[in-house]
Structure formats: structure tokens, C-alpha cells
Design an enzyme around this catalytic site. Sequence first.
Site, PDB file in Angstrom:
ATOM      1  N   ILE A 105       0.816  -1.206   0.000  1.00  0.00           N
ATOM      2  CA  ILE A 105       0.000   0.000   0.000  1.00  0.00           C
ATOM      3  C   ILE A 105       0.853   1.261   0.000  1.00  0.00           C
ATOM      4  CG2 ILE A 105      -0.244   0.056   2.533  1.00  0.00           C
ATOM      5  CD1 ILE A 105      -2.743   1.227  -0.224  1.00  0.00           C
ATOM      6  N   GLU A 163      -7.372  -2.104   5.936  1.00  0.00           N
ATOM      7  CA  GLU A 163      -7.263  -2.728   7.248  1.00  0.00           C
ATOM      8  C   GLU A 163      -6.100  -3.717   7.312  1.00  0.00           C
ATOM      9  OE1 GLU A 163      -7.665  -6.055   6.678  1.00  0.00           O
ATOM     10  OE2 GLU A 163      -8.338  -5.548   4.662  1.00  0.00           O
ATOM     11  N   GLY A 304      -5.771  -7.059   0.944  1.00  0.00           N
ATOM     12  CA  GLY A 304      -6.284  -6.123   1.946  1.00  0.00           C
ATOM     13  C   GLY A 304      -5.436  -4.866   1.955  1.00  0.00           C
ATOM     14  N   GLU A 305      -5.335  -4.249   3.115  1.00  0.00           N
ATOM     15  CA  GLU A 305      -4.550  -3.038   3.375  1.00  0.00           C
ATOM     16  C   GLU A 305      -4.821  -1.904   2.390  1.00  0.00           C
ATOM     17  OE1 GLU A 305      -0.027  -3.881   1.598  1.00  0.00           O
ATOM     18  OE2 GLU A 305      -0.637  -4.986   3.394  1.00  0.00           O
ATOM     19  N   ALA A 306      -6.007  -1.904   1.775  1.00  0.00           N
ATOM     20  CA  ALA A 306      -6.473  -0.862   0.852  1.00  0.00           C
ATOM     21  C   ALA A 306      -5.844  -0.951  -0.531  1.00  0.00           C
ATOM     22  CB  ALA A 306      -6.239   0.537   1.431  1.00  0.00           C
TER      23      ALA A 306
END
Length: 337
Positions: A105, A163, A304-306
Site C-alpha cells: 500500500i 485494514e 487487503g490493506e487498501a
Amino acid sequence: MTAAFSDMGGVRVLLASQPAQDAVAVSAAKARNEQLTKPPGALGRLEDLAIWYAGWRGTDRPAICAPQVIVFAGNHGVAAQGVSAFPPEVTEQMVLNFQQGGAAINQLARTFGAKLDVHALSLDRPTADFTQSPAMSEADFIEALHAGWAAVDDSTDVLITGEMGIGNTTSAAALACALLGGEAADWTGRGTGVDDAGLATKTRVVAQGVAMHGGQGDGLDMLRRLGGREMAAMAGAMIRARQLRIPVMLDGFICTAAALALAKTQPGALDHCMAGHLSAEGAHGRVLEAIDKAPLVSLGLRLGEASGAALSLGVLQGAVACLSGMATFAEAGVSGS
């Protein structure tokens, strides 16, 4: 800014009085789009995307100058049941990696010019195991919502929430199952890559959680009972974004499950949200269908993690640039139809 709620009742009142799109800006953006130097509809979904964005920003010639990505991290008590391929310690280790600029990210946010903020939420105090009790007390839940609300920069013009939290695909699966029905196996995937035995354990845990908490309230209640602090914080950030008329790009399964909780509490709560991508987590597509959001990209991501929503930011930037920067037929001296 201090959050405009102090309890769950206050959150519901706020959700019921959220601002809508600027209808005048939408109309003006549509009119401008019809006059741009291209055949009608030639830019496909980019046209609808840009008009949607313009409506929330209140102008027919918007610009994206201050995108913000926020990654929230939380630990889950249910992780002790072996629902993940990684131990809970990885949550804190990954937060450090985010802070040092070493995660995916970080690279994606930098590529698309987004500010990246990381918020670790009481990592030394995991949520309760939701097979034994609600994951969060109301006080803890409101605290997490407040954290999300406060993390949104007032100058942001598009928000992406992500997240990190070992065990959170289990929470997302339980939340989706409780709110949308079906069997636990319909919603439970391999997450971080659990083997067959791990998947069976995870499915059992989801079923137990839904059996204990299902039907006991609306989306907010289910998010408190089955979710995590990072999921609640994402929801809080989405609520704050709506107050500020900031469009939101949703990330993967966990982010979308948190958004689902808002949609199941108040119809229209996600009108300012767009689905950034379709992840490889099997249940993500079904949640997107439930909230009527078509993803912008589908690249098989499950990080995940945007990360997926950050990639879709480039699509949104392109759409807005075309609406605002292209010449009209009159401006270009081109004969229109």
C-alpha cells in the site's frame, strides 16, 4: 473534529440525516459530459464515475488534489482458535512495515499521489472471542468509530479505507453471514491461506458466532458483536466522509463487510461509496451484489490493506480528468452531432 455521536443511538440518528449528492452539480456534470469531444458514451463507466464524483464534490469540473488512504489495524480474540495461517503478532509487525514504507500500500499510495495514514487500535487488547461474547462492548465500539471519524482529513477529496488484522476475514465472514443469511461455508474463505483443516475450523467458528449473535439487532449491532476495531474504524471513517461529502472507494471483503453494516442500518448510507475492486476472496462479490456496487477493477487481489481500492484510484483520477479537462465541441471548434 469531535465525533457527532456518543452512543449507538447517536450513530443511527446521524446515519438517518446524512447529506445527499448535489443535484445541481450532477445535472451540470451530465450536461458538460454530453458536450465533450467524443461520441456519446464512448468513455463507458468513466463517464458515470466522473458524474458521480462531481455530484459529491458539488461542481461540474471537479479535481482530485488530496486523496487519502487510511489503514486501520486491530487484533481479534477469535484468532486464538487458529483461524489464520499467521499468528496475531503479525498485525503489529505489519503496522511497523507500513510505517517504514515497505508494504504494497505504501507503493500504491505513492504512485497515485495519496496521503497514507496508519492507525493501530489497541493492538495489546484484542477484541473478545465472538464465539464466547460480543467482540466489543458498546464503549469499545464507539471508541473505534470515533478513531475512524477523527482519522479523516477535512481537506481530503477522495477517501480509501483499508485494514490489517489477523483473523479479520473470519469476522467479515461472520458479519456477512449474519446480515445476509445462508450457511457459514457460503461466506468463509481461506483468507491468509489456511489449509483444509484451518478452513474447517474457520467455518465452524463463523457458524458458532452467527448462532450466538445473529438476529440481535441491526448492522451496527452485528458489527459490534462480530467485527473488529479496524472494521468499526473503517465504518466511522465512511460516516465522517459522508458528512464532508467526500467520495469513498471501498477496498476488499473486510472493508466491504464493514460498509455492509452501515447499509443494513440505514438505506442509502453508501451512496457516496464506490467499489474499488473485486478481490479473490470468494464472498466479496456476493457482498458487493448485496450493496449493489459494481467493482471498477478485478485483478485477483486478496491482500487487503487498501491495495485494490488504491489501484482503482487511478481509474477515478482518469475519469475526473476527462470530465474536467477535455474540451467541449464548441471550445475545440469541432462540429458535434
